[in-house]
Design a protein around this motif. Structure first.
Motif, PDB file in Angstrom:
ATOM      1  N   GLU A  38      39.194  23.136  33.684  1.00 26.16           N
ATOM      2  CA  GLU A  38      40.331  23.155  34.478  1.00 26.16           C
ATOM      3  C   GLU A  38      40.072  22.106  35.884  1.00 26.16           C
ATOM      4  O   GLU A  38      41.032  21.462  35.868  1.00 26.16           O
ATOM      5  CB  GLU A  38      40.707  24.634  35.232  1.00 26.16           C
ATOM      6  CG  GLU A  38      41.500  24.373  36.213  1.00 26.16           C
ATOM      7  CD  GLU A  38      42.796  24.984  35.450  1.00 26.16           C
ATOM      8  OE1 GLU A  38      43.962  24.973  36.356  1.00 26.16           O
ATOM      9  OE2 GLU A  38      42.830  25.424  34.303  1.00 26.16           O
ATOM     10  N   GLY A  85      35.977  34.496  36.921  1.00 26.40           N
ATOM     11  CA  GLY A  85      37.184  33.913  37.714  1.00 26.40           C
ATOM     12  C   GLY A  85      36.623  32.780  38.368  1.00 26.40           C
ATOM     13  O   GLY A  85      35.403  32.137  38.241  1.00 26.40           O
ATOM     14  N   LEU A 133      37.061  37.355  42.742  1.00 26.78           N
ATOM     15  CA  LEU A 133      38.083  37.271  41.628  1.00 26.78           C
ATOM     16  C   LEU A 133      37.400  38.135  40.362  1.00 26.78           C
ATOM     17  O   LEU A 133      37.996  38.320  39.325  1.00 26.78           O
ATOM     18  CB  LEU A 133      38.606  35.911  41.168  1.00 26.78           C
ATOM     19  CG  LEU A 133      39.033  35.307  42.277  1.00 26.78           C
ATOM     20  CD1 LEU A 133      39.116  33.596  42.171  1.00 26.78           C
ATOM     21  CD2 LEU A 133      40.457  35.846  42.564  1.00 26.78           C
ATOM     22  N   GLU A 183      34.728  27.089  31.600  1.00 27.56           N
ATOM     23  CA  GLU A 183      36.294  27.333  31.629  1.00 27.56           C
ATOM     24  C   GLU A 183      36.677  26.531  33.006  1.00 27.56           C
ATOM     25  O   GLU A 183      37.925  26.039  33.094  1.00 27.56           O
ATOM     26  CB  GLU A 183      36.629  28.798  31.787  1.00 27.56           C
ATOM     27  CG  GLU A 183      36.622  29.426  30.168  1.00 27.56           C
ATOM     28  CD  GLU A 183      37.395  28.952  29.295  1.00 27.56           C
ATOM     29  OE1 GLU A 183      38.427  28.404  29.667  1.00 27.56           O
ATOM     30  OE2 GLU A 183      37.161  28.891  28.078  1.00 27.56           O
ATOM     31  N   CYS A 184      35.972  26.922  34.162  1.00 26.21           N
ATOM     32  CA  CYS A 184      36.348  26.396  35.456  1.00 26.21           C
ATOM     33  C   CYS A 184      36.324  24.859  35.183  1.00 26.21           C
ATOM     34  O   CYS A 184      37.105  24.007  36.047  1.00 26.21           O
ATOM     35  CB  CYS A 184      35.288  27.074  36.531  1.00 26.21           C
ATOM     36  SG  CYS A 184      35.424  26.210  38.302  1.00 26.21           S
ATOM     37  N   SER A 204      43.677  25.777  42.387  1.00 24.77           N
ATOM     38  CA  SER A 204      43.851  26.789  40.979  1.00 24.77           C
ATOM     39  C   SER A 204      42.702  27.857  41.242  1.00 24.77           C
ATOM     40  O   SER A 204      41.766  27.737  41.838  1.00 24.77           O
ATOM     41  CB  SER A 204      43.374  25.739  39.937  1.00 24.77           C
ATOM     42  OG  SER A 204      43.234  26.601  38.524  1.00 24.77           O
ATOM     43  N   TRP A 205      43.164  28.859  40.946  1.00 26.32           N
ATOM     44  CA  TRP A 205      42.327  30.150  40.818  1.00 26.32           C
ATOM     45  C   TRP A 205      43.042  30.945  39.486  1.00 26.32           C
ATOM     46  O   TRP A 205      43.723  31.005  39.194  1.00 26.32           O
ATOM     47  CB  TRP A 205      42.583  30.794  42.228  1.00 26.32           C
ATOM     48  CG  TRP A 205      43.637  31.605  42.332  1.00 26.32           C
ATOM     49  CD1 TRP A 205      44.216  32.593  42.122  1.00 26.32           C
ATOM     50  CD2 TRP A 205      44.903  30.967  43.079  1.00 26.32           C
ATOM     51  NE1 TRP A 205      45.276  33.057  42.518  1.00 26.32           N
ATOM     52  CE2 TRP A 205      45.687  32.007  43.028  1.00 26.32           C
ATOM     53  CE3 TRP A 205      44.940  29.722  43.637  1.00 26.32           C
ATOM     54  CZ2 TRP A 205      46.963  31.574  43.732  1.00 26.32           C
ATOM     55  CZ3 TRP A 205      46.358  29.395  44.233  1.00 26.32           C
ATOM     56  CH2 TRP A 205      47.425  30.267  44.217  1.00 26.32           C
ATOM     57  N   CYS A 206      41.849  31.730  39.280  1.00 25.11           N
ATOM     58  CA  CYS A 206      42.218  32.550  38.214  1.00 25.11           C
ATOM     59  C   CYS A 206      41.050  33.834  38.081  1.00 25.11           C
ATOM     60  O   CYS A 206      40.111  33.714  38.618  1.00 25.11           O
ATOM     61  CB  CYS A 206      42.306  31.984  36.799  1.00 25.11           C
ATOM     62  SG  CYS A 206      40.815  31.964  35.730  1.00 25.11           S
ATOM     63  N   SER A 207      41.610  35.109  37.466  1.00 21.52           N
ATOM     64  CA  SER A 207      40.765  36.110  37.287  1.00 21.52           C
ATOM     65  C   SER A 207      41.254  36.603  36.009  1.00 21.52           C
ATOM     66  O   SER A 207      42.339  37.069  35.762  1.00 21.52           O
ATOM     67  CB  SER A 207      40.850  37.089  38.405  1.00 21.52           C
ATOM     68  OG  SER A 207      40.258  38.399  38.138  1.00 21.52           O
ATOM     69  N   ARG A 208      40.090  36.630  34.984  1.00 19.96           N
ATOM     70  CA  ARG A 208      40.578  37.042  33.601  1.00 19.96           C
ATOM     71  C   ARG A 208      39.552  37.809  32.933  1.00 19.96           C
ATOM     72  O   ARG A 208      38.397  37.748  33.353  1.00 19.96           O
ATOM     73  CB  ARG A 208      40.896  35.833  32.757  1.00 19.96           C
ATOM     74  CG  ARG A 208      42.185  34.935  33.203  1.00 19.96           C
ATOM     75  CD  ARG A 208      42.694  34.012  32.025  1.00 19.96           C
ATOM     76  NE  ARG A 208      44.007  33.787  32.564  1.00 19.96           N
ATOM     77  CZ  ARG A 208      44.168  32.351  33.125  1.00 19.96           C
ATOM     78  NH1 ARG A 208      43.190  31.544  32.866  1.00 19.96           N
ATOM     79  NH2 ARG A 208      45.366  32.039  33.555  1.00 19.96           N
TER      80      ARG A 208
END
Length: 180
Positions: free
Chosen positions: A94, A52, A175, A90-91, A67-71
Motif C-alpha cells: 500500500e 492493521g 487497529l 500488505e502495508c 491510509s489505514w486499515c484493520s482487516r
C-alpha cells in the motif's frame, strides 16, 4: 441491526475533511512511514487473526495519515511472527502504491523514486525484522516465503528499509485489538 443502519445513514450524510500536512517546498523532506501490526487468534472464535496498518506522509515536522486499515488475515496463521510478516507485506504494498501516486502527481523523476520519497516500514516484532536482514532461514516454511518477498521489495528498492520499534510506538496496534 436497525440501530447500525441508522448510524450508517447518519455517517453517509456527514461531510468529511481530510487534512494533509503542509508540504515543505523541499521535496527531499518527504518520507512515508508505514506502521504494520497483527494479532494472533484475537478475533471471535479464537482461530482468526487480524492485521492493521497506518501509513503517514511526513514532511519536516508535520505528518498526516494517508491510509489505514484493520482487516482479518485471510490465512490461518500459526505464529505471531508470520501474521506480523503478512501484515507488513500488505502495508508496504500500500505504501509503495501511495508513493508512486505522489511521484506521478508531483511530476517527480521516476529514476530515483527510492531516494525521492523514501518508505520506512515499522514493525514491533523483532523476529520479523531480524528474519528480513538475516542470512539464516526461518524454521517456518510459510514464514520463509513471506520473508523472501519482503527481502525482494527491499532489494528491488521499492522500499528503503524495515525498522523495529518498541510496542508503545506502534501506531497500528489499536487497529488489531478488540475494544475493551
Amino acid at each position: 441491526l436497525i440501530n447500525l443502519n441508522a448510524i450508517v445513514k447518519k455517517l453517509k450524510k456527514q461531510t468529511v475533511t481530510i487534512m494533509l500536512p503542509s508540504l515543505s517546498k523541499d521535496i527531499s523532506q518527504l518520507k512515508i512511514y508505514a506502521y504494520a501490526d497483527a494479532s494472533l487468534n484475537m478475533l471471535p472464535g479464537r482461530t482468526s487473526s487480524a492485521r492493521g496498518h497506518a501509513i503517514f506522509l511526513v514532511s519536516g515536522d508535520s505528518a498526516g495519515i494517508l491510509s489505514w486499515c484493520s482487516r482479518k488475515i485471510k490465512k490461518v496463521t500459526k505464529t505471531i511472527s508470520y501474521a506480523e510478516a503478512m501484515a507488513l507485506g500488505e502495508c508496504l504494498d500500500e505504501a509503495y502504491l501511495i508513493r508512486e501516486t505522489i511521484i506521478t502527481a508531483l511530476c517527480l523523476s521516476q529514476n530515483k523514486t527510492k531516494d525521492t520519497v523514501p518508505i520506512i516500514g515499522l514493525t514491533d516484532n523483532l523476529s520479523v525484522k531480524e528474519n528480513i536482514y538475516s542470512t539464516n532461514p526461518s524454521v517456518d516454511l510459510k514464514m520463509r516465503v513471506q520473508v523472501a518477498y519482503l527481502r525482494k521489495i527491499i532489494d528491488d528498492e521499492e522500499i528503503n528499509k524495515v525498522v523495529w520499534i518498541p510496542d508503545p510506538q506502534q501506531l497500528a496496534d489499536c487497529l488489531t485489538k478488540s475494544a475493551k
